[in-house]
Design a protein around this motif. Structure first.
Motif, mmCIF file in Angstrom:
data_model
loop_
_atom_site.group_PDB
_atom_site.id
_atom_site.type_symbol
_atom_site.label_atom_id
_atom_site.label_comp_id
_atom_site.label_asym_id
_atom_site.label_seq_id
_atom_site.Cartn_x
_atom_site.Cartn_y
_atom_site.Cartn_z
ATOM 1 N N PHE A 56 0.831 -1.209 0.000
ATOM 2 C CA PHE A 56 0.000 0.000 0.000
ATOM 3 C C PHE A 56 0.863 1.255 0.000
ATOM 4 O O PHE A 56 0.551 2.234 -0.687
ATOM 5 C CB PHE A 56 -0.971 -0.005 1.191
ATOM 6 C CG PHE A 56 -2.202 -0.808 0.922
ATOM 7 C CD1 PHE A 56 -3.329 -0.231 0.371
ATOM 8 C CD2 PHE A 56 -2.230 -2.157 1.214
ATOM 9 C CE1 PHE A 56 -4.466 -0.968 0.104
ATOM 10 C CE2 PHE A 56 -3.359 -2.918 0.957
ATOM 11 C CZ PHE A 56 -4.480 -2.325 0.402
ATOM 12 N N ALA A 57 1.970 1.236 0.747
ATOM 13 C CA ALA A 57 2.885 2.384 0.750
ATOM 14 C C ALA A 57 3.484 2.581 -0.643
ATOM 15 O O ALA A 57 3.591 3.718 -1.133
ATOM 16 C CB ALA A 57 3.983 2.167 1.785
ATOM 17 N N TYR A 58 3.862 1.480 -1.302
ATOM 18 C CA TYR A 58 4.427 1.554 -2.648
ATOM 19 C C TYR A 58 3.411 2.130 -3.638
ATOM 20 O O TYR A 58 3.742 3.020 -4.431
ATOM 21 C CB TYR A 58 4.884 0.168 -3.099
ATOM 22 C CG TYR A 58 5.149 0.086 -4.581
ATOM 23 C CD1 TYR A 58 6.317 0.611 -5.130
ATOM 24 C CD2 TYR A 58 4.220 -0.494 -5.435
ATOM 25 C CE1 TYR A 58 6.547 0.560 -6.493
ATOM 26 C CE2 TYR A 58 4.442 -0.543 -6.795
ATOM 27 C CZ TYR A 58 5.602 -0.018 -7.323
ATOM 28 O OH TYR A 58 5.825 -0.060 -8.673
ATOM 29 N N VAL A 59 2.192 1.629 -3.603
ATOM 30 C CA VAL A 59 1.164 2.099 -4.541
ATOM 31 C C VAL A 59 0.930 3.592 -4.340
ATOM 32 O O VAL A 59 0.848 4.358 -5.311
ATOM 33 C CB VAL A 59 -0.152 1.306 -4.375
ATOM 34 C CG1 VAL A 59 -1.297 1.983 -5.107
ATOM 35 C CG2 VAL A 59 0.039 -0.112 -4.879
ATOM 36 N N HIS A 60 0.848 4.033 -3.089
ATOM 37 C CA HIS A 60 0.620 5.456 -2.835
ATOM 38 C C HIS A 60 1.797 6.288 -3.332
ATOM 39 O O HIS A 60 1.611 7.317 -3.982
ATOM 40 C CB HIS A 60 0.391 5.697 -1.345
ATOM 41 C CG HIS A 60 -0.036 7.094 -1.059
ATOM 42 N ND1 HIS A 60 0.861 8.094 -0.796
ATOM 43 C CD2 HIS A 60 -1.272 7.657 -1.016
ATOM 44 C CE1 HIS A 60 0.198 9.219 -0.600
ATOM 45 N NE2 HIS A 60 -1.093 8.990 -0.732
ATOM 46 N N LYS A 61 3.008 5.843 -3.065
ATOM 47 C CA LYS A 61 4.196 6.571 -3.520
ATOM 48 C C LYS A 61 4.220 6.642 -5.046
ATOM 49 O O LYS A 61 4.442 7.699 -5.626
ATOM 50 C CB LYS A 61 5.468 5.902 -3.019
ATOM 51 C CG LYS A 61 6.738 6.563 -3.521
ATOM 52 C CD LYS A 61 7.943 5.703 -3.234
ATOM 53 C CE LYS A 61 9.201 6.262 -3.842
ATOM 54 N NZ LYS A 61 9.232 6.300 -5.284
ATOM 55 N N TYR A 62 3.968 5.514 -5.692
ATOM 56 C CA TYR A 62 4.026 5.461 -7.152
ATOM 57 C C TYR A 62 2.933 6.331 -7.778
ATOM 58 O O TYR A 62 3.174 7.038 -8.752
ATOM 59 C CB TYR A 62 3.887 4.017 -7.621
ATOM 60 C CG TYR A 62 3.985 3.870 -9.110
ATOM 61 C CD1 TYR A 62 5.214 3.941 -9.753
ATOM 62 C CD2 TYR A 62 2.846 3.670 -9.880
ATOM 63 C CE1 TYR A 62 5.309 3.823 -11.135
ATOM 64 C CE2 TYR A 62 2.932 3.546 -11.260
ATOM 65 C CZ TYR A 62 4.155 3.619 -11.882
ATOM 66 O OH TYR A 62 4.252 3.505 -13.238
ATOM 67 N N ALA A 63 1.748 6.299 -7.212
ATOM 68 C CA ALA A 63 0.626 7.051 -7.781
ATOM 69 C C ALA A 63 0.789 8.553 -7.600
ATOM 70 O O ALA A 63 0.262 9.335 -8.389
ATOM 71 C CB ALA A 63 -0.685 6.592 -7.145
ATOM 72 N N PHE A 64 1.524 8.952 -6.571
ATOM 73 C CA PHE A 64 1.584 10.373 -6.248
ATOM 74 C C PHE A 64 2.991 10.931 -6.197
ATOM 75 O O PHE A 64 3.233 11.976 -5.605
ATOM 76 C CB PHE A 64 0.861 10.640 -4.924
ATOM 77 C CG PHE A 64 -0.611 10.452 -5.065
ATOM 78 C CD1 PHE A 64 -1.394 11.453 -5.586
ATOM 79 C CD2 PHE A 64 -1.195 9.247 -4.733
ATOM 80 C CE1 PHE A 64 -2.760 11.280 -5.752
ATOM 81 C CE2 PHE A 64 -2.552 9.064 -4.900
ATOM 82 C CZ PHE A 64 -3.338 10.083 -5.412
#
Length: 92
Positions: free
Chosen positions: A32-40
């Protein structure tokens, strides 16, 4: 409440120590941390998510998926992420 804080910490600990069902290279939490970092993440064009119309609907869906992951980790389908009322000192 203190009990709610302990429950959230327990769920996060479980997520941190459980392989993600979406990508086995990550823990559930780290995915979840990775997805948030990648998306934003910021690029040469600026913030890719926080300055767009999609910010609120994307975070609403992301928060729901994160809450559902915590429910699974805690084995508690009634668990809900608490609302953080920044105007209430007891909430902070």
């Amino acid at each position: 409440s203190d009990e709610e804080k302990e429950t959230i910490l327990e769920g996060l600990f479980i997520m941190k120590n459980t392989t993600s069902k979406y990508n086995a290279s990550y823990s559930s939490f780290d995915y979840f941390a990775y997805v948030h970092k990648y998306a934003f993440e910021y690029t040469a064009q600026g913030a890719q998510g926080h300055n767009r119309w999609s910010f609120l609907p994307w975070h609403r869906a992301f928060g729901l998926l994160f809450e559902q992951e915590l429910q699974e980790a805690l084995d508690d389908p009634t668990f809900r992420l608490p609302y953080w009322d920044i105007t209430n000192e007891a909430s902070t």
